[in-house]
Design a protein around this motif. Structure first.
Motif, PDB file in Angstrom:
ATOM      1  N   ARG A  60      23.228  43.901   5.462  1.00  0.00           N
ATOM      2  CA  ARG A  60      22.749  45.165   4.891  1.00  0.00           C
ATOM      3  C   ARG A  60      23.721  46.325   5.031  1.00  0.00           C
ATOM      4  N   THR A  61      24.617  46.270   6.048  1.00  0.00           N
ATOM      5  CA  THR A  61      25.544  47.415   6.203  1.00  0.00           C
ATOM      6  C   THR A  61      26.460  47.539   4.987  1.00  0.00           C
ATOM      7  N   ARG A  62      26.625  46.426   4.252  1.00  0.00           N
ATOM      8  CA  ARG A  62      27.503  46.501   3.080  1.00  0.00           C
ATOM      9  C   ARG A  62      26.719  46.595   1.773  1.00  0.00           C
ATOM     10  N   GLU A  70      21.007  48.815  15.678  1.00  0.00           N
ATOM     11  CA  GLU A  70      22.430  48.923  15.341  1.00  0.00           C
ATOM     12  C   GLU A  70      23.232  47.623  15.385  1.00  0.00           C
ATOM     13  N   LYS A  71      22.646  46.573  16.016  1.00  0.00           N
ATOM     14  CA  LYS A  71      23.347  45.298  16.034  1.00  0.00           C
ATOM     15  C   LYS A  71      22.426  44.172  15.586  1.00  0.00           C
ATOM     16  N   ALA A 131      27.460  44.502  13.166  1.00  0.00           N
ATOM     17  CA  ALA A 131      26.760  45.768  12.942  1.00  0.00           C
ATOM     18  C   ALA A 131      25.596  45.635  11.961  1.00  0.00           C
ATOM     19  N   ASN A 132      24.648  46.547  12.107  1.00  0.00           N
ATOM     20  CA  ASN A 132      23.435  46.573  11.280  1.00  0.00           C
ATOM     21  C   ASN A 132      22.960  48.032  11.238  1.00  0.00           C
ATOM     22  N   PRO A 133      22.237  48.455  10.187  1.00  0.00           N
ATOM     23  CA  PRO A 133      21.720  49.832  10.178  1.00  0.00           C
ATOM     24  C   PRO A 133      20.843  50.115  11.412  1.00  0.00           C
ATOM     25  N   ASP A 134      20.953  51.321  11.986  1.00  0.00           N
ATOM     26  CA  ASP A 134      20.144  51.619  13.181  1.00  0.00           C
ATOM     27  C   ASP A 134      18.729  52.062  12.786  1.00  0.00           C
TER      28      ASP A 134
END
Ligand code: SAM
Ligand code: DTB
Ligand code: SF4
Length: 326
Positions: free
Chosen positions: A261-263, A284-285, A290-293
């Motif tokens: 999802r971060t991309r 966040e992880k 990484a992942n959206p917080d």
């Protein structure tokens, strides 16, 4: 029962027809605008003996992931409380193990399950292969779900992982089901698989009886050092089409818009929800990437008018395991 051809026809139809069909199935089976929020925690990181070609935690690849022994129960409890206040109804504990062994580490995991369950959160674990008796112990400790992904089709499996078989995966899923724990199983797209592979994986998942209660669809996160490091980001259109086809073929399942999802833009994620996704990982992880917080996802929920699902709705587990639910 779908065939590869019939599911491919669904997947390939004009985009708005596909989304419309998925949205109709979604609204007939789920509360609209409700999205389940899970949070991940890597309770044992890296050093895994398996060779899953997507995975940054396999010991044989140089990915820079630091090995970390099993966490202490207290640490897990603190992270769980933080996830709960961030809006998560489910905590998913991941361990970089090939399989569970009956030792002190497993006893510790059972204590983690009991502890997190006592907070009133759904507890999920993903620990590799399980025997029937290990699955029963997890069920008795209050485990709500077990995540064990098929990842890809039976045919493509040996191109992605050589250290275990597709049948090993199905066997663990069967042990989980027998123990009365709900089944979470899905896969990854963007590993160079064909459309036929994607549809074949969905056919296997949808043929499980009962069908899995949750199906994570991950977009490959290409990690430097893994054999799949050079894979291009899977187009958002493939994610939307895959999610919609999952929704249509497994109507009652919770479809999770998982890794990657971060991309993705907010617009892209909105299309995934419109196509029938009704769960995310927040925090966040993921496990190591990484992942959206929580704050970013709260903003997204506000923007779209989504509400987080409360835990234990329509809990399908056998009554004997429900006593501990607070
Ligand atoms: N070791 C256990 C196992 O393999 O079942 C549990 C942890 S494993 C990391 C859980 C799942 O994470 C995998 O089955 C895979 O679907 C997903 N995963 C791992 N690395 C990924 C990546 N780079 N991109 C997307 N999904 C990934
Ligand atoms: C799932 O389907 N996706 C999650 C969870 N189940 C365990 C894991 C994604 C991992 C992505 C790579 C990483 O962060 O290490
Ligand atoms: Fe190990 Fe699971 Fe990663 Fe495979 S996906 S290398 S089994 S942690």
């Amino acid at each position: 029962m779908h065939s590869i051809q019939s599911l491919s026809d669904i997947y390939n139809q004009p985009l708005f027809d596909l989304i419309n069909q998925a949205q109709q199935v979604h609204r007939a089976n789920h509360t609209p605008n409700e999205v389940q929020v899970s949070s991940l925690i890597s309770i044992k990181t890296g050093g895994c003996p398996e060779d899953c070609s997507y995975c940054p935690q396999a010991a044989r690849y140089n990915t820079g992931v630091k090995v970390h022994k099993l966490m202490e129960v207290e640490e897990v409890m603190d992270i769980a409380k933080n996830a709960q206040s961030g809006g998560a109804s489910r905590l998913c504990m991941g361990a970089a193990w090939r399989e569970v062994r009956d030792n002190r580490d497993f006893d510790k995991v059972l204590d983690m399950v009991k502890g997190v369950n006592s907070l009133g959160m759904e507890v999920c674990a993903t620990l590799g292969m399980l025997t029937e008796s290990q699955a029963e112990k997890l069920a008795e400790a209050g485990l709500y779900a077990y995540n064990h992904n098929l990842d890809t089709s039976e045919k493509n499996y040996e191109n992605i992982i050589s250290t275990r078989t597709f049948d090993d995966r199905l066997n663990t899923l069967n042990n989980v089901r027998k123990a009365g724990v709900t089944v979470c199983s899905g896969g990854i797209i963007g590993m160079g698989e064909s459309l036929e592979d994607r549809m074949s994986m969905l056919i296997t998942l949808s043929s499980l009886n009962p069908q899995p209660e949750s199906v994570p669809i991950n977009a490959l996160v290409p990690v430097e050092g893994t054999p799949l490091e050079e894979q291009p980001m899977v187009p958002i259109w493939d994610m939307v089409r895959m999610i919609a086809t999952t929704r249509i073929s497994i109507p009652k399942t919770v479809v999770r818009l998982s890794a990657g999802r971060t991309r993705m833009s907010l617009e892209g994620q909105a299309l995934c929800f419109l196509a029938g996704a009704n769960s995310i990982f927040s925090g966040e992880k993921l496990l190591t990437t990484a992942n959206p917080d929580f704050d970013a996802d709260k903003e997204m929920f506000n923007l779209f008018g989504l509400t987080p699902k409360t835990p234990f709705q329509n809990d399908p587990r056998p009554k004997k395991f429900l006593e501990n639910v607070v």
